[in-house]
Every structure is written in C-alpha cells, then in structure tokens.
Design a protein around this motif. Sequence first.
Motif, PDB file in Angstrom:
ATOM      1  N   ARG A   1       0.319   1.532  -9.664  1.00  0.00           N
ATOM      2  CA  ARG A   1      -1.047   2.090  -9.701  1.00  0.00           C
ATOM      3  C   ARG A   1      -2.034   1.004 -10.110  1.00  0.00           C
ATOM      4  NH1 ARG A   1      -3.042   2.621 -14.717  1.00  0.00           N
ATOM      5  NH2 ARG A   1      -1.637   2.918 -16.489  1.00  0.00           N
ATOM      6  N   PRO A   2      -3.289   1.120  -9.644  1.00  0.00           N
ATOM      7  CA  PRO A   2      -4.301   0.124 -10.026  1.00  0.00           C
ATOM      8  C   PRO A   2      -4.587   0.198 -11.520  1.00  0.00           C
ATOM      9  CG  PRO A   2      -5.054   1.498  -8.176  1.00  0.00           C
ATOM     10  CD  PRO A   2      -3.822   2.127  -8.719  1.00  0.00           C
TER      11      PRO A   2
ATOM     12  N   MET B   1      -2.563  -4.464 -10.661  1.00  0.00           N
ATOM     13  CA  MET B   1      -1.725  -3.269 -10.592  1.00  0.00           C
ATOM     14  C   MET B   1      -0.719  -3.258 -11.739  1.00  0.00           C
ATOM     15  SD  MET B   1      -2.893  -2.119  -7.610  1.00  0.00           S
ATOM     16  CE  MET B   1      -1.777  -0.923  -6.929  1.00  0.00           C
TER      17      MET B   1
ATOM     18  N   GLN C   1       1.980   2.058  -3.396  1.00  0.00           N
ATOM     19  CA  GLN C   1       0.888   2.673  -4.164  1.00  0.00           C
ATOM     20  C   GLN C   1       0.741   4.153  -3.792  1.00  0.00           C
ATOM     21  OE1 GLN C   1      -2.839   0.522  -4.039  1.00  0.00           O
ATOM     22  NE2 GLN C   1      -3.962   2.196  -5.013  1.00  0.00           N
TER      23      GLN C   1
ATOM     24  N   GLU D   1       3.017   6.282  -5.525  1.00  0.00           N
ATOM     25  CA  GLU D   1       2.731   6.263  -6.972  1.00  0.00           C
ATOM     26  C   GLU D   1       3.837   5.569  -7.762  1.00  0.00           C
ATOM     27  OE1 GLU D   1       1.631  10.142  -8.380  1.00  0.00           O
ATOM     28  OE2 GLU D   1      -0.035  10.313  -6.979  1.00  0.00           O
TER      29      GLU D   1
ATOM     30  N   GLU E   1       0.835  -1.208   0.000  1.00  0.00           N
ATOM     31  CA  GLU E   1       0.000   0.000   0.000  1.00  0.00           C
ATOM     32  C   GLU E   1       0.870   1.259   0.000  1.00  0.00           C
ATOM     33  OE1 GLU E   1      -2.463  -0.599   3.408  1.00  0.00           O
ATOM     34  OE2 GLU E   1      -4.047  -1.614   2.261  1.00  0.00           O
TER      35      GLU E   1
END
Length: 433
Positions: free
Chosen positions: A385-386, A401, A379, A382, A376
Amino acid sequence: MSKRRCKEPQVPVGASVDEELQVLRERLCREALPELPEGLEAQHKHLLELLRRTALHGESNSLLIVGPRGTGKTMLIKSVLKELLEEDLDQTLMQVHLNGLLQTDDKIALKEITRQLHLENVVGDKVFGSFAENLAFLLEALKKGDRSSSRPVLFLLDEFDLFVHHKNQTLLYNLFDVSQSAQAPVAVVGLTCRLDVLELLEKRVKSRFSHRQIHLFSGATFSDYVERAQRQLWLPATFPDQRFTREWNSSVKALCKDKSVVDVLQRHFNSSKDFRSLHMLLMLCLSRVSVDKPSIKAADVLEASRGLFSDSKANMLHGLSILELCLIISMKHLNHLYHGEPFNLQMVHNEFKKFLQRKSSSLYHFEQPVVLKAFEHLQQLELIRPLDGSGAHTQREFQLMRLLLDTSQIMEALQKYPQCPTDIKQWAMSAFG
C-alpha cells in the motif's frame, strides 16, 4: 437346548451413516436453541415481560442487549420469541429483523421494513416527503378492524452500532420517537457488542431512547466448550441403528479426550467463544465422514481447523505470477537492508535486476512496463500500500510503498508454490535468513 440370543436388527452401514449425517447436519445448520445457560434467567424474564406488554397491551418500549460476541445475545432473543410463540402471542406481535451489515443505509432499511410487513402493495407508487412520513404511513397501514387499534411491531436491530453511522441517524431517531410518543405500539430491541454504543448516539436520538439495557457477559469455560462439542456430535438414543449409535458415541467421546483435538478446541476457544464458530468447525469435520470412514478422526479436526484459520493473504500468494513473487521477495530484501523503511518501484526493480544478473538462469529479463503492471497488481490485491501522505502527484515509479506481508506468510507461499524455481527459493531464503 441352548438359548438363542436376540440379535439386533442389522441396518446397512451406508444407510446408518447417511441418517447420522442428516441428523447432525440439521442440528448444526439449523442451530436448534440450547437450554438457557445459568445466570440468564433474570435477563430472559425482563425481556419476555417487556415484549409481552407490547404484544398484549400495546405498550411501546426500547431496549439494548449489550455484550461481547458469543455471550448469547441472539440466543436470548430467540428463546424469548419462542416462548411468545408458545403463548400464541407471535400472531399479535409482528416482527421486523434488520441487520446493520445488510441494511447499510436508511433507504435500504425502509424497503426491508416494507417487505417484512408485507406492505409493498399498500405503498405502491406513493411519494413521501421524508423518512418519518414513510414510516408513519407503514405503521398506520397496520391498523386493524375499525382502525382504532394497531398491530404491535417488534423492530429487532442486529449489529445496532452500525445503524449509528447512517446519515443523521434518521432510522434510529424515528423508531425511538415512535416508541416514546406512543403513535403506534412498537418495541425496538438493539443487539450490539459495543459497550460505548450510547456515546455514539446523537443528543436528539439519545433523548428518545428509554435507556433500558441488558448486559450479558461471557461465563463459558473451556470445559463447557468441549462438552458442547461432544454434545453436538452425540447421536440420540432414538437413532434407529443402536449398534452404530454406541460405536459412534464411543468414538466421539474418545475424540474429545484426544490431546491434539483438545489443543485445537483450546485455540478456537481462545480465539472466539462463539458457539457458531464451533459449529462451523464440526460441520467441516462431518464433511469428511463417509461409508468407508464412518467416524471423525483427530486428523479431520486438525485439517478442518487449518482450513478455518488459513491465512487469506498467504493463500493469495499461491496465485501470483513468478514475476510478482520475485517482486515480493525483492521488497523483503529491501526491508531487511533498510530496516523496514518504505520503498518504491524503482528500488524494487533494481533489486530484482541484481538477482537476475547474479544468480538466475531460469528467468527472462522483463521490460519496465511489464514490471510496473505486476507492481500495480500487487497494490490492487492490497499486498502493498502507498505510504500515507506520500503524494498522489508523485510519479508512479517513485511513490513510496509498504509491504503488508510478514516473513512467515511469504515462506509458506514459497513452500506451496507450484514448480517454483530452486534459485528463487534460495534467493528468498537468503532474504529471510
């Protein structure tokens, strides 16, 4: 009798270096206006006449200055304002400078207009029904003497295209409306890099714009760029220590002919012809000058350029934990195995566990919640990213991802990572081989 030679007065080296740094830093930081480049005389005359008519005769107007970055839009407007200052017209023409990067909505812009016109006390706690009423009140407050005449105002809108994205383009509509209807003497000048900016205006806003445009195009050559770099570092003949001046200017001349320095300047020129980025490079070089090293070396230019072109994402990797770095390497393995297909946390964790079982004796086994937290964090930074449309309702472990790093960035981070275990480096090399 032998003739005595007149010796130049000896100035301590330390004092000369301090004075020299002060002269050059002031020149670079204050960005003194250079001479107007050839080819801009017509544009300069056009803009000067337009603003002069506003200042002297209260004639309202609107105009856009359009051109790529580094072509001299800001320099053009500053040179015109400087000429108005020399004619004492700046006392007549009030100025409001707005920037689309700073005034991100009309409410902030209106506050800034009020502040720059020094009308905070006049506005006080008054409540206005609309933006138009508020602006009209501000312009009305600028009437002077017997209230029969208003002071002319120049609204200068830098990054003009960003004001287009304000709600309903209210600011632009009202400024253009005032300039067209002659409610008050107003000149609205916008500066933008976007050639298609008129297409972004709403129909009602476009109808109130005068459609005057000044287009600037970059005519700077690489030789001009190198000459500018040399000129910015050149000490003037009026510098107190003449001997130091000769030595410094000689070293600058040699520096600008050095092949490695020319290569660095060529890279900057290809990236951006904006002289402000060149000034930043030269400022970083000057910061390495001292009494012990009273000249700029080619190595200083290379180091300064490296700092300006440093990869922010690669630098971010240096601060990751070992676990987070291992997850990045696992993702790179998966990208290689599945030819760039997206991955999820479960796949990454499984790949990491395979490495721990096979090779690593330097790492402990991490529990699933710890790995999830590290994932997490990547993420949030950055770095991953999803996948678009992968589903917000999907369980976090199975959300698809993508990795936002390339091989060179990861390898650079591994080389500079403090005390990175050897088996992790070897694992990474096997992923990028």
